[in-house]
Write a protein that holds these residues in place. Sequence first.
Motif, PDB file in Angstrom:
ATOM      1  N   LEU A  36      28.806 -10.656 -15.972  1.00 51.41           N
ATOM      2  CA  LEU A  36      27.799  -9.673 -16.377  1.00 51.41           C
ATOM      3  C   LEU A  36      28.300  -8.240 -16.249  1.00 51.41           C
ATOM      4  O   LEU A  36      27.682  -7.319 -16.810  1.00 51.41           O
ATOM      5  CB  LEU A  36      26.526  -9.848 -15.542  1.00 51.41           C
ATOM      6  N   GLY A  37      29.382  -8.034 -15.502  1.00 44.64           N
ATOM      7  CA  GLY A  37      29.933  -6.695 -15.361  1.00 44.64           C
ATOM      8  C   GLY A  37      29.102  -5.803 -14.456  1.00 44.64           C
ATOM      9  O   GLY A  37      28.950  -4.608 -14.747  1.00 44.64           O
ATOM     10  N   VAL A  38      28.533  -6.362 -13.406  1.00 45.84           N
ATOM     11  CA  VAL A  38      27.736  -5.590 -12.463  1.00 45.84           C
ATOM     12  C   VAL A  38      28.346  -5.719 -11.070  1.00 45.84           C
ATOM     13  O   VAL A  38      29.121  -6.647 -10.791  1.00 45.84           O
ATOM     14  CB  VAL A  38      26.266  -6.069 -12.446  1.00 45.84           C
ATOM     15  N   THR A  39      27.970  -4.807 -10.218  1.00 49.38           N
ATOM     16  CA  THR A  39      28.456  -4.851  -8.843  1.00 49.38           C
ATOM     17  C   THR A  39      27.580  -5.774  -8.011  1.00 49.38           C
ATOM     18  O   THR A  39      26.484  -6.164  -8.430  1.00 49.38           O
ATOM     19  CB  THR A  39      28.450  -3.440  -8.237  1.00 49.38           C
ATOM     20  N   ARG A  40      28.071  -6.103  -6.810  1.00 53.42           N
ATOM     21  CA  ARG A  40      27.307  -6.989  -5.930  1.00 53.42           C
ATOM     22  C   ARG A  40      26.064  -6.317  -5.367  1.00 53.42           C
ATOM     23  O   ARG A  40      25.180  -6.989  -4.837  1.00 53.42           O
ATOM     24  CB  ARG A  40      28.196  -7.493  -4.794  1.00 53.42           C
ATOM     25  N   THR A  41      25.981  -4.998  -5.488  1.00 54.61           N
ATOM     26  CA  THR A  41      24.807  -4.276  -4.993  1.00 54.61           C
ATOM     27  C   THR A  41      23.836  -3.916  -6.115  1.00 54.61           C
ATOM     28  O   THR A  41      22.907  -3.136  -5.900  1.00 54.61           O
ATOM     29  CB  THR A  41      25.261  -2.999  -4.266  1.00 54.61           C
ATOM     30  N   SER A  43      20.827  -3.836  -8.699  1.00 51.34           N
ATOM     31  CA  SER A  43      19.418  -4.224  -8.574  1.00 51.34           C
ATOM     32  C   SER A  43      19.036  -5.212  -9.671  1.00 51.34           C
ATOM     33  O   SER A  43      19.778  -5.422 -10.641  1.00 51.34           O
ATOM     34  CB  SER A  43      18.529  -2.980  -8.654  1.00 51.34           C
ATOM     35  N   GLN A  44      17.848  -5.793  -9.501  1.00 48.89           N
ATOM     36  CA  GLN A  44      17.372  -6.750 -10.499  1.00 48.89           C
ATOM     37  C   GLN A  44      17.147  -6.077 -11.855  1.00 48.89           C
ATOM     38  O   GLN A  44      17.398  -6.681 -12.904  1.00 48.89           O
ATOM     39  CB  GLN A  44      16.078  -7.404 -10.015  1.00 48.89           C
ATOM     40  N   ALA A  45      16.696  -4.845 -11.855  1.00 50.99           N
ATOM     41  CA  ALA A  45      16.478  -4.126 -13.119  1.00 50.99           C
ATOM     42  C   ALA A  45      17.791  -3.906 -13.845  1.00 50.99           C
ATOM     43  O   ALA A  45      17.877  -4.062 -15.078  1.00 50.99           O
ATOM     44  CB  ALA A  45      15.768  -2.798 -12.842  1.00 50.99           C
ATOM     45  N   GLU A  46      18.839  -3.541 -13.102  1.00 49.65           N
ATOM     46  CA  GLU A  46      20.144  -3.332 -13.733  1.00 49.65           C
ATOM     47  C   GLU A  46      20.703  -4.646 -14.273  1.00 49.65           C
ATOM     48  O   GLU A  46      21.257  -4.685 -15.381  1.00 49.65           O
ATOM     49  CB  GLU A  46      21.117  -2.734 -12.705  1.00 49.65           C
ATOM     50  N   ILE A  47      20.558  -5.714 -13.484  1.00 51.07           N
ATOM     51  CA  ILE A  47      21.061  -7.020 -13.941  1.00 51.07           C
ATOM     52  C   ILE A  47      20.327  -7.474 -15.204  1.00 51.07           C
ATOM     53  O   ILE A  47      20.939  -7.964 -16.159  1.00 51.07           O
ATOM     54  CB  ILE A  47      20.906  -8.059 -12.812  1.00 51.07           C
ATOM     55  N   LYS A  48      19.021  -7.293 -15.247  1.00 47.10           N
ATOM     56  CA  LYS A  48      18.238  -7.707 -16.415  1.00 47.10           C
ATOM     57  C   LYS A  48      18.608  -6.893 -17.650  1.00 47.10           C
ATOM     58  O   LYS A  48      18.712  -7.434 -18.755  1.00 47.10           O
ATOM     59  CB  LYS A  48      16.748  -7.551 -16.103  1.00 47.10           C
ATOM     60  N   LYS A  49      18.835  -5.599 -17.465  1.00 44.91           N
ATOM     61  CA  LYS A  49      19.201  -4.734 -18.592  1.00 44.91           C
ATOM     62  C   LYS A  49      20.553  -5.144 -19.170  1.00 44.91           C
ATOM     63  O   LYS A  49      20.722  -5.241 -20.399  1.00 44.91           O
ATOM     64  CB  LYS A  49      19.218  -3.289 -18.128  1.00 44.91           C
ATOM     65  N   VAL A  50      21.533  -5.383 -18.282  1.00 44.21           N
ATOM     66  CA  VAL A  50      22.860  -5.798 -18.749  1.00 44.21           C
ATOM     67  C   VAL A  50      22.791  -7.169 -19.406  1.00 44.21           C
ATOM     68  O   VAL A  50      23.432  -7.420 -20.434  1.00 44.21           O
ATOM     69  CB  VAL A  50      23.852  -5.805 -17.559  1.00 44.21           C
ATOM     70  N   TYR A  51      21.997  -8.063 -18.830  1.00 48.17           N
ATOM     71  CA  TYR A  51      21.901  -9.407 -19.396  1.00 48.17           C
ATOM     72  C   TYR A  51      21.329  -9.380 -20.822  1.00 48.17           C
ATOM     73  O   TYR A  51      21.840 -10.074 -21.712  1.00 48.17           O
ATOM     74  CB  TYR A  51      21.013 -10.272 -18.502  1.00 48.17           C
ATOM     75  N   LEU A  54      24.100  -8.204 -23.191  1.00 49.70           N
ATOM     76  CA  LEU A  54      25.154  -9.202 -23.402  1.00 49.70           C
ATOM     77  C   LEU A  54      24.629 -10.422 -24.156  1.00 49.70           C
ATOM     78  O   LEU A  54      25.339 -10.990 -24.993  1.00 49.70           O
ATOM     79  CB  LEU A  54      25.740  -9.626 -22.054  1.00 49.70           C
ATOM     80  N   ALA A  55      23.415 -10.845 -23.846  1.00 49.27           N
ATOM     81  CA  ALA A  55      22.850 -12.015 -24.542  1.00 49.27           C
ATOM     82  C   ALA A  55      22.686 -11.738 -26.030  1.00 49.27           C
ATOM     83  O   ALA A  55      22.933 -12.614 -26.870  1.00 49.27           O
ATOM     84  CB  ALA A  55      21.513 -12.389 -23.912  1.00 49.27           C
ATOM     85  N   LYS A  56      22.288 -10.535 -26.356  1.00 53.63           N
ATOM     86  CA  LYS A  56      22.152 -10.179 -27.762  1.00 53.63           C
ATOM     87  C   LYS A  56      23.511 -10.090 -28.440  1.00 53.63           C
ATOM     88  O   LYS A  56      23.668 -10.473 -29.601  1.00 53.63           O
ATOM     89  CB  LYS A  56      21.416  -8.834 -27.868  1.00 53.63           C
TER      90      LYS A  56
END
Length: 791
Positions: A36-41, A43-51, A54-56
């Motif tokens: 996903l290209g995110v750091t281990r820290t 947040s859920q909002a950042e992970i959802k935005k990146v996902y 990438l899914a699109k």
Amino acid sequence: MARSKTSVPLALLVVLSVLLTGASQAGPEMDPYTILGVTRTASQAEIKKVYKRLAKEWHPDKNKNPGAEDMFIKISKSYEILSNEEKRANYDRYGQTDDTQPYGSSRYGHRHDSFYFDESFFNFPFNSKNHRDFADSRYILHFNQYVSDVVPDSYKRPYLIKITSDWCFSCIHIEPVWKEVVQEMEALGVGIGVVDVGYERRLANHLGAHRTPSILGVINGKVTFFHYAVAKEHLRQFVEDLLPQRLVDRVTDKNDLQFLNSWHELNKPHVLLFDQVPVVPLLYKLTAFAYKDYLQFGYVDQGLTETANLQKQFNINTYAPTMLVFKENVDKPADIIQAKGMKKQIIDEFISNNKFLLAPRLVNQKLFDELCPVKQFHRRRKYCVLLITGDEETFSSGNQAFLSFASTNTKEIIRFAYVYQRLQQPLCEILIQNKDSAQSHSQVVILERRNAAGKALFKPVTAWNGSKEDKQHLSEELERLQKDPSILIHDAMLPELNNEFASMFVIRWIHASYDYLSEVIDDILHNNWREMMPLLSLIFSALFILFGTVVIQAFSDSSEDKQTKPKAKDGSKAENGSSGASSASSRPPKKNFVEVTELTDITYMSNLVKLRPGHMNIVLVLTDASKNILLSKFAKEVYSFTGSLTLHFSFLNIDKHSEWMDTLLEYAQDPIQIDADEDDGGNHKKDYTGFVLALNGHKKYLCLFKPVYTGEDLDNKSSEDEGGTSGGKLRLSSRDDHPQRKSNRSRSISTLQIHHKLDRLGLWMERLMEGTLPRYYIPAWPGLEKITPIK
């Protein structure tokens, strides 16, 4: 031997090095943070935005890269791990990436996952009961079951259906998410189904599912496909989007009275849910969909300042969801329920006990059947106390008194209802005994339905105006009824009730159209274009055919105009018959000459007897002496008709085949009419010179052209130039001084007579093409083998 012993450890060393190299290379690919290209820290909002991004980007329907599907699965799996706090913590602690993988150290767990040495790799779900019990045993669907059970039930609750097969590798990856979603949605009341393409290909084709895995929703009999990444949040939103709009009204201090007071117009109780969440809970929406025909639902957000008065008015507890049911009294709820964790079973029981008003109006047959059901057993009798009244203001006090009396009823076997006489006249005419007083006073009738065909027992109780005496009398009759049901002395066949809400069909149709257009727009913007290709292909094919037809027609019209202009110039020299024929021809001539063949015993079969259906042979009858003159005139007259592909042109030498002509006319069904103009006394031989026959070889009929001489003086006629348009009238006076014509006058007269035999042929051809000529049918075509001897 020593060499073979050393080669075995060497081979094992090579295999182990390859596996370790593969592990070191594959390990980072399965790191969800790296994918996903995110750091281990993060947040859920950042992970959802990146996902979402990438899914699109990597969706197989939009990305044609060969590795797009694998990458999309990895992205979905990574998001599934990182979006769940428990799974994320397990991965951070142990390196675990699969629900079925046992916990272990970070080192072995990570390498184990990198090689896909999980349960799904060695334990394929192909005909495996351990994996298929969840789907097959409880939710597997068959075609007949879908048609008879699922489709009717989809009008009360939505269905979520998965399309799978035994040899579906991608189905393995969505199974954990599917299992979680099914457990949650089934608890909320959503129907679940699984279709195995290998065993139910017919049902899969019926649903329009052509690939596995696929997930679709069914509501109101309509199928909608799920086109997003298989994640719990997406599937939950998909189910919510399946539901129609405007199921639940938002209620505040400004519109609460308007919402509650609509009970009389809608003839329904009203439900209000008070809760702290800003969005309407999915469970409440599903309940509203299931009972949309019985109750009107509203939602009050307790977090808004605009709802403070409502909470204070009904003393709402802000720490737990509260549900109120209002019937005829809008100031006081008829029933109330409050619980922190409202389950579907509790809500269903609460709503089922409050489906009807205290005294609802009978507006259709369905409501009548539910309020006053047919008697089944003696102990299950249901009596209906019916008030026949009017909707005018003069009846309002009596109606209110009847409602007040119905609110005191505590007996389950007695139901109260009222009906407007003006709107349900056929029913009221049967139940009312005193029709004179019915116009000014309401009537109360007690009835019991005996069968579904309409038979009922009833008894008119009293004229109702709402007085104490009327209430007392009705109460006494109800007491007697419970002791002695035989007091219902009248019986009748009740007609079916009129649907008073039928006029609202247009409004429902508008709402349905709005929902359909919204779904179409959503399909165009978000859904799979591959599934829309058949529809788009059909639309563009129709447009192409239409456009091509218009273009071809335009070019054909312009080419016809160009070819018609030079013919018009030639027509200025032709005769009237020829010019008329030219205008009647549907196709321009393809050649600058007329192909005329002689009808002989050799060409007889192909040109007449075995002529194709729809084709005709135009045959000119001539003699050796008139051959050149008549063929020249015949070619001019029929030239404009040579563009037709169904016309063939021939000539018959009557000097050789006069007996064939006699036999043909004798075979005709009406020979007297044909011969009437041919015999001048009936003693001399018939002259067929200049006759033209239109012969249809397939249907065995003929049309006849007989030359008609106008009888005008030849001195006032001139010889006709080729292509002249004087209608056969010759002006000899302008050329009488020509010496050669004066010397050949006697010979010209006979030539002119033969030449003018075909003057009317062009007009006859027009009528032939129009189909207005008389037809003479014959039983068979006579033979042409015999040649008439020349005498």
